[in-house]
Enzyme design. Structure first.
Site, PDB file in Angstrom:
ATOM      1  N   ARG A  47      35.123  14.209  29.664  1.00 36.01           N
ATOM      2  CA  ARG A  47      33.827  13.607  29.360  1.00 36.01           C
ATOM      3  C   ARG A  47      32.723  14.465  29.970  1.00 36.01           C
ATOM      4  O   ARG A  47      33.014  15.413  30.702  1.00 36.01           O
ATOM      5  CB  ARG A  47      33.778  12.164  29.902  1.00 36.01           C
ATOM      6  CG  ARG A  47      34.339  12.096  31.331  1.00 36.01           C
ATOM      7  CD  ARG A  47      33.714  11.081  32.183  1.00 36.01           C
ATOM      8  NE  ARG A  47      32.313  11.324  32.385  1.00 36.01           N
ATOM      9  CZ  ARG A  47      31.824  12.220  33.241  1.00 36.01           C
ATOM     10  NH1 ARG A  47      32.591  12.988  33.978  1.00 36.01           N
ATOM     11  NH2 ARG A  47      30.514  12.362  33.365  1.00 36.01           N
ATOM     12  N   ASP A 232      22.692  14.338  27.620  1.00 37.44           N
ATOM     13  CA  ASP A 232      23.686  14.586  26.568  1.00 37.44           C
ATOM     14  C   ASP A 232      23.075  15.237  25.344  1.00 37.44           C
ATOM     15  O   ASP A 232      23.779  15.852  24.533  1.00 37.44           O
ATOM     16  CB  ASP A 232      24.384  13.280  26.178  1.00 37.44           C
ATOM     17  CG  ASP A 232      25.363  12.900  27.266  1.00 37.44           C
ATOM     18  OD1 ASP A 232      24.920  12.357  28.285  1.00 37.44           O
ATOM     19  OD2 ASP A 232      26.562  13.212  27.117  1.00 37.44           O
ATOM     20  N   LYS A 243      23.352   8.885  29.902  1.00 40.22           N
ATOM     21  CA  LYS A 243      24.120   7.662  30.162  1.00 40.22           C
ATOM     22  C   LYS A 243      23.241   6.422  30.201  1.00 40.22           C
ATOM     23  O   LYS A 243      22.140   6.454  30.768  1.00 40.22           O
ATOM     24  CB  LYS A 243      24.861   7.848  31.497  1.00 40.22           C
ATOM     25  CG  LYS A 243      25.689   6.672  31.965  1.00 40.22           C
ATOM     26  CD  LYS A 243      26.696   6.194  30.946  1.00 40.22           C
ATOM     27  CE  LYS A 243      27.594   7.273  30.423  1.00 40.22           C
ATOM     28  NZ  LYS A 243      28.332   6.871  29.184  1.00 40.22           N
TER      29      LYS A 243
END
Ligand code: MRU
Length: 343
Positions: A47, A232, A243
C-alpha cells in the site's frame, strides 16, 4: 530500517512484506501471478501511492512470465492491475510507463520479458534516491523545529525507499530540529498506529499516538507546530487526495494558523485532472468499519460509509514538497513547470 517492502527475486517472483500483519508478524509473501498481485494490492498487503506504483510495474513483469508478452495480453493484465485501487495515480502511471518500455523493446518474447523486469528493477532502485532528495528539500521548512502531526503511513513501507512525509520528519529529526511526532491512529485500517509508530520506533524518533478524533483538539491546544502528510494524487490546480481524514486536519490547521504540508514525489502528480472534484475516490467494505481483522464489534445491520481517501483543496496547503524542490502557491503554474521539466 531493515525491512524491504518489495523486492524482485532471481527466480522472477516478487517478494512483499505483508503489511496487514505488521507490527506483530513480519511475514513475506512470494507473488508469481497477476491474481496474487491484485489480491495483495486490494487487501493492502502492499500500500502507499509510490509502493503501489512499484507493485504495478512488478505485476506487469509477472504477467509477462505468466501469460506472455504480446500487446493484447499485457493490456489486459494492465487493466486488471489498474482496477485494484483507483485513487493513487502512481499505480496506473507506472503501469503505463512499463507498457511504453516494453513497447520500445525488440519483438522477441525474451527481450520483452527482460524489458519489463528491467523497468521494474530500475524503478525500485530509483525510489530511495528520490525519497532522500524529497526529505532534504522538506527538512528546513518552518514549523518542523517543534512537534509535527502526521497521518496514515508515509514511510519506507509506503514507498519502497525511505518514505515521503515520514522521510522529511526523519531527516528533520536527524539534523536536530524535530522534537516529537504526533501520529493519528488512522482508522479504519490503523496505518498510523501499526505502521508509522513501528517505523518511528525503529528510527528512534519520539512519537505520540492519538485517536483520529483527538487531532482537532491537539492542534487547537497549540502543541503542534506543523501538520505534514503524504498524497495519493495531486492534480493540476494543487488539490491533493490523501488518506481519509487529511482534509479535516488541513481545515483545523488553517483555523489555528498551523502550516499544513503535503509531501509527494512527482510520480504522484496528475496534470490531466484539472481539480480535486474529478479525483476517483476509493470506497471500501463494511467489514473494515464494524471491526478489525476477524474481530467484529458492530451489529451487522446498518450500512457503512467508508471512503479510503478525501481531497484537500489547494488553498489549505501551505507548501508541497517534492524530490525536485518545494512548491508554493499559486500551485497551478508551479505544478505545470515542475511536471514539464524531466528532472
Ligand atoms: O490506503 P493506503 O494505506 O494505501 O493509503 C496511503 C496514504 O494515504 C498515504 O498517505 C499516501 O499513499 C502517501 S504514501 C507515501
Amino acid at each position: 530500517m531493515s525491512f524491504t517492502p518489495i523486492r524482485i527475486l532471481p527466480d522472477k517472483s516478487v517478494e512483499i512484506l505483508d503489511q496487514t500483519l505488521l507490527p506483530q508478524v513480519e511475514r513475506h509473501l512470494s507473488l508469481r501471478s497477476v491474481a496474487q498481485v491484485t489480491e495483495a494490492i486490494r487487501s493492502l498487503r502492499v500500500r502507499g501511492a509510490p509502493l503501489l506504483g512499484l507493485t504495478g510495474a512488478c505485476g506487469l513483469a509477472i504477467a509477462g512470465e505468466e501469460r506472455g508478452t504480446d500487446a493484447e495480453t499485457l493490456k489486459q493484465a494492465a487493466a486488471e492491475l489498474k482496477a485494484t485501487r483507483p485513487t493513487a495515480v502512481d499505480l496506473g502511471a507506472m503501469i503505463d510507463e512499463s507498457l511504453e518500455a516494453v513497447g520500445a523493446a525488440s519483438k522477441t518474447r525474451t527481450a520483452r520479458k527482460t524489458a519489463l523486469w528491467k523497468f521494474a528493477q530500475q524503478a525500485l532502485t530509483r525510489q530511495r534516491e528520490r525519497d532522500m532528495a524529497l526529505a532534504n528539500h522538506g527538512s528546513s521548512l518552518p514549523g518542523l523545529e517543534g512537534a509535527v502531526l502526521t497521518h496514515c503511513n508515509t514511510g519506507g513501507l509506503a514507498t519502497g525507499g525511505v518514505g515521503t512525509a515520514l522521510a522529511v520528519l526523519a531527516e528533520t529529526w536527524r539534523i536536530g530540529r524535530l522534537q516529537r511526532c504526533y501520529v493519528t491512529e488512522t482508522r479504519p485500517l490503523l496505518q498510523g498506529a501499526r505502521l508509522t509508530m513501528w517505523e518511528l520506533e525503529a528510527l528512534g524518533i519520539s512519537a505520540t499516538l492519538l485517536p483520529d478524533t483527538a487531532a482537532a483538539s491537539l492542534i487547537a491546544s497549540g502543541r503542534v507546530n506543523a501538520v505534514m502528510t503524504g498524497a495519493d494524487r495531486i492534480v493540476a490546480n494543487g488539490d491533493g487526495a490523501n488518506k481519509i481524514g487529511t482534509y479535516g486536519l488541513a481545515v483545523v490547521a488553517a483555523r489555528h494558523g498551523v502550516p499544513f504540508y503535503l509531501a509527494a514525489p512527482t510520480s504522484t502528480f496528475d496534470t490531466t485532472t484539472p481539480s480535486g472534484k474529478a479525483i476517483p475516490i476509493e470506497f471500501r467494505g463494511d467489514e473494515e468499519v464494524g471491526g478489525f481483522g476477524e474481530e467484529r464489534w458492530s451489529p451487522k445491520s446498518g450500512s457503512t460509509y467508508n471512503p479510503a481517501f478525501d481531497v484537500t483543496p489547494a488553498e489549505l496547503i501551505t507548501r508541497i514538497i517534492t524530490e525536485r524542490g518545494v512548491l508554493q502557491p499559486p500551485y497551478e503554474p508551479a505544478i505545470a513547470a515542475l511536471t514539464a521539466s524531466n528532472g
